[in-house]
Design a protein around this motif. Structure first.
Motif, mmCIF file in Angstrom:
data_model
loop_
_atom_site.group_PDB
_atom_site.id
_atom_site.type_symbol
_atom_site.label_atom_id
_atom_site.label_comp_id
_atom_site.label_asym_id
_atom_site.label_seq_id
_atom_site.Cartn_x
_atom_site.Cartn_y
_atom_site.Cartn_z
ATOM 1 N N PHE A 87 3.086 11.093 -2.625
ATOM 2 C CA PHE A 87 2.931 12.011 -1.496
ATOM 3 C C PHE A 87 2.143 11.349 -0.364
ATOM 4 N N ALA A 88 1.019 10.713 -0.725
ATOM 5 C CA ALA A 88 0.157 10.093 0.281
ATOM 6 C C ALA A 88 0.873 8.944 0.991
ATOM 7 N N LEU A 89 1.576 8.104 0.221
ATOM 8 C CA LEU A 89 2.237 6.952 0.826
ATOM 9 C C LEU A 89 3.433 7.355 1.685
ATOM 10 N N PHE A 90 4.114 8.438 1.300
ATOM 11 C CA PHE A 90 5.229 8.935 2.122
ATOM 12 C C PHE A 90 4.726 9.327 3.510
ATOM 13 N N TRP A 91 3.644 10.105 3.542
ATOM 14 C CA TRP A 91 3.117 10.557 4.825
ATOM 15 C C TRP A 91 2.364 9.448 5.551
ATOM 16 N N LEU A 92 1.871 8.465 4.796
ATOM 17 C CA LEU A 92 1.258 7.298 5.433
ATOM 18 C C LEU A 92 2.317 6.517 6.208
ATOM 19 N N ALA A 93 3.500 6.381 5.588
ATOM 20 C CA ALA A 93 4.610 5.726 6.293
ATOM 21 C C ALA A 93 5.062 6.562 7.485
ATOM 22 N N ALA A 94 5.145 7.877 7.288
ATOM 23 C CA ALA A 94 5.584 8.757 8.378
ATOM 24 C C ALA A 94 4.613 8.708 9.549
ATOM 25 N N ALA A 95 3.313 8.619 9.239
ATOM 26 C CA ALA A 95 2.290 8.610 10.290
ATOM 27 C C ALA A 95 2.288 7.314 11.092
ATOM 28 N N ASN A 96 3.012 6.304 10.622
ATOM 29 C CA ASN A 96 3.101 5.030 11.327
ATOM 30 C C ASN A 96 4.557 4.651 11.611
ATOM 31 N N SER A 97 5.403 5.670 11.777
ATOM 32 C CA SER A 97 6.821 5.466 12.005
ATOM 33 C C SER A 97 7.127 5.447 13.497
ATOM 34 N N PRO A 98 8.359 5.068 13.848
ATOM 35 C CA PRO A 98 8.746 5.120 15.273
ATOM 36 C C PRO A 98 8.729 6.531 15.850
ATOM 37 N N TRP A 99 8.753 7.548 14.964
ATOM 38 C CA TRP A 99 8.815 8.935 15.430
ATOM 39 C C TRP A 99 7.451 9.614 15.472
ATOM 40 N N LEU A 100 6.470 9.005 14.831
ATOM 41 C CA LEU A 100 5.136 9.612 14.785
ATOM 42 C C LEU A 100 4.089 8.509 14.663
ATOM 43 N N ASN A 101 3.032 8.638 15.447
ATOM 44 C CA ASN A 101 1.932 7.677 15.372
ATOM 45 C C ASN A 101 0.625 8.462 15.358
ATOM 46 N N SER A 102 0.133 8.763 14.152
ATOM 47 C CA SER A 102 -1.032 9.628 14.007
ATOM 48 C C SER A 102 -2.136 8.907 13.241
ATOM 49 N N VAL A 103 -3.219 8.608 13.922
ATOM 50 C CA VAL A 103 -4.367 7.979 13.271
ATOM 51 C C VAL A 103 -5.021 8.953 12.299
ATOM 52 N N GLU A 104 -5.117 10.224 12.700
ATOM 53 C CA GLU A 104 -5.757 11.235 11.848
ATOM 54 C C GLU A 104 -5.012 11.393 10.521
ATOM 55 N N LEU A 105 -3.677 11.506 10.587
ATOM 56 C CA LEU A 105 -2.881 11.646 9.367
ATOM 57 C C LEU A 105 -2.978 10.379 8.516
ATOM 58 N N THR A 106 -3.029 9.223 9.155
ATOM 59 C CA THR A 106 -3.193 7.961 8.428
ATOM 60 C C THR A 106 -4.500 7.955 7.643
ATOM 61 N N CYS A 107 -5.589 8.413 8.259
ATOM 62 C CA CYS A 107 -6.894 8.445 7.584
ATOM 63 C C CYS A 107 -6.865 9.382 6.374
ATOM 64 N N ILE A 108 -6.272 10.556 6.555
ATOM 65 C CA ILE A 108 -6.228 11.547 5.466
ATOM 66 C C ILE A 108 -5.400 11.020 4.297
ATOM 67 N N MET A 109 -4.245 10.444 4.588
ATOM 68 C CA MET A 109 -3.366 9.974 3.523
ATOM 69 C C MET A 109 -3.915 8.711 2.842
ATOM 70 N N PHE A 110 -4.603 7.880 3.601
ATOM 71 C CA PHE A 110 -5.260 6.729 2.981
ATOM 72 C C PHE A 110 -6.366 7.187 2.038
ATOM 73 N N PHE A 111 -7.055 8.256 2.405
ATOM 74 C CA PHE A 111 -8.080 8.854 1.544
ATOM 75 C C PHE A 111 -7.455 9.350 0.238
ATOM 76 N N LEU A 112 -6.319 10.074 0.326
ATOM 77 C CA LEU A 112 -5.647 10.560 -0.879
ATOM 78 C C LEU A 112 -5.151 9.402 -1.740
ATOM 79 N N SER A 113 -4.647 8.356 -1.108
ATOM 80 C CA SER A 113 -4.187 7.179 -1.852
ATOM 81 C C SER A 113 -5.346 6.526 -2.605
#
Length: 422
Positions: A87-113
């Motif tokens: 779950f965390a890695l899926f959204w980590l990839a999504a947060a750094n995709s061409p369609w979305l660039n979210s530092v906040e979501l990256t931090c949260i998902m890296f925390f879960l990972s």
């Protein structure tokens, strides 16, 4: 006694070694570079805070996972953790995709990972102990040590190539690997806790009635384990000196010629790391098979002496040839002491709380890292020969604590091994 072969191992161990290699490969392509990413996006101060929170949280998660793994089963906890990882890695990839660039979501998902990794490590360690004999563990931990080092090397290379410009592709590959690992856990890994509980002993069933605080309270009161824990902290703290005090000292003090080439301190440090990596990759597996012929305490003694001597030389010498020789020396010592440390740990922890003890043992690396940072501070005050003397004292103390922790229980096993040999 016939030498160990990979095919002779329990299915869980064979699968775990393979999946662990690819997990280390992909995780190490991300984790070392996240500090740079967070520093660029949020500033060095906030990056340090977030990384510290991740480390502390994963430690706490590991302690909780160790407790519950001894109660509800290894496989269940590993599957739960791996689901969180996917779950965390899926959204980590999504947060750094061409369609979305979210530092906040990256931090949260890296925390879960990070939480998921903290949960998995002590449980996987307990599972290996569940289904292996003492003779097998020499080979298993040597093989695991080799795969981990090779995976870290290639993972760092992959991260260096992909993290900055192709982060979405990198995170997507890591997510796919994690999904495959989840599938393998669900359908191929066997539960091993029943094997532990079939002993029928009072000690095996009694801890189930204890809460978490009482469980880890009993770990802290286990004198033999705490002596071993202290030895581990001291021994591993020397390893953390390599990229801290020793690297800084070489950068500021070292300059020499080797085969008519001018070498800077940073180049010498890189050469030392390369020697360590290449030697581990080439000789770790045959070395682990060869060590299985000897007493664990003897291997530990010789290994710690070589390991300590290597670091002591690195702490003060500016002679290129001697530094290269010490790199070889400490690597041989590390190849001897590190896998055997795992074997000896498996022999002193009780069957009923294996995962809890593995989680507690994981704390030794965090404390060793802290001592590594303190070594850098002390090195700013003490001269290099004093740091070398300090390393010798730490190494001797670690060896003394290791031997003391093994003294009561080592003699019967040694007698049995001598009897087998005869």
């Amino acid at each position: 006694m016939q030498p160990m072969k990979y095919a002779d191992l329990h299915r869980n161990i064979k699968i775990h070694i393979i999946t662990d290699f690819f997990t280390d490969l992909t995780q190490k392509s991300i984790i070392p570079f996240m500090a740079i990413y967070l520093s660029v996006q949020m500033g060095a101060g906030w990056a340090g805070v977030l990384l510290t929170v991740n480390i502390v949280s994963s430690m706490i998660a590991g302690l909780g996972a160790g407790y519950w793994s001894d109660r509800i089963g290894r496989k269940k906890m590993m599957v739960i953790a791996q689901c969180v990882q996917v779950f965390a890695l899926f959204w980590l990839a999504a947060a750094n995709s061409p369609w979305l660039n979210s530092v906040e979501l990256t931090c949260i998902m890296f925390f879960l990972s990070s939480l998921s990794s903290g949960i998995t490590v002590p449980i996987a360690g307990a599972m290996i102990v569940d289904v292996s004999s003492e003779h097998e563990r020499h080979y298993v931990y040597g093989l695991q040590y080799w795969t981990t080092n090779v995976a870290i090397t290639f993972g760092a290379l992959m991260g260096g190539l992909l993290f900055d410009s192709f982060r979405f592709i990198l995170f997507s590959l890591v997510c796919m690997e994690s999904l495959v690992t989840l599938f393998i856990l669900l359908f191929f890994i066997q539960e091993t806790m029943e094997r532990t509980e079939k002993t029928g002993s009072v000690q095996t069933t009694a801890p189930v009635r204890r809460n978490m605080l009482k469980t880890y309270g009993s770990v802290l009161r286990d004198r033999k384990f705490m002596v071993f824990f202290t030895a581990s902290v001291l021994a591993v703290s020397l390893e953390f000196q390599l990229d801290k005090y020793i690297a800084v000292r070489l950068k500021s003090e070292f300059s020499a010629q080797l085969f008519h080439w001018n070498i800077s301190g940073l180049q010498m440090f890189s050469l030392i790391l390369a020697i360590n990596t290449v030697l581990v990759a080439l000789v770790a597996i045959p070395f682990s098979k060869w060590m299985g012929r000897f007493q664990s305490r003897s291997i530990m003694t010789v290994g710690m002496c070589l390991y300590t001597a290597g670091f002591a030389v690195l702490a003060f010498s500016n002679w290129a040839v001697l530094l290269i020789g010490s790199a070889v020396l400490l690597t041989i010592g590390e190849l001897m002491y590190s896998p055997v440390r795992q074997v000896l740990l498996a022999g002193i922890i009780p069957d009923s709380d294996r995962a809890a003890y593995m989680a507690a043992d994981g704390m030794s690396y965090n404390l060793a890292a802290l001592l590594g940072s303190l070594g850098l501070m002390i090195g700013a005050v003490l001269p290099s020969y004093a740091m070398a003397s300090l390393y010798v004292i730490i190494g001797i103390a670690a060896l003394g604590f290791f031997r003391r922790s093994l003294r009561p229980s080592a003699e019967p096993s040694e007698s049995l091994r001598c009897a087998d040999a005869s």
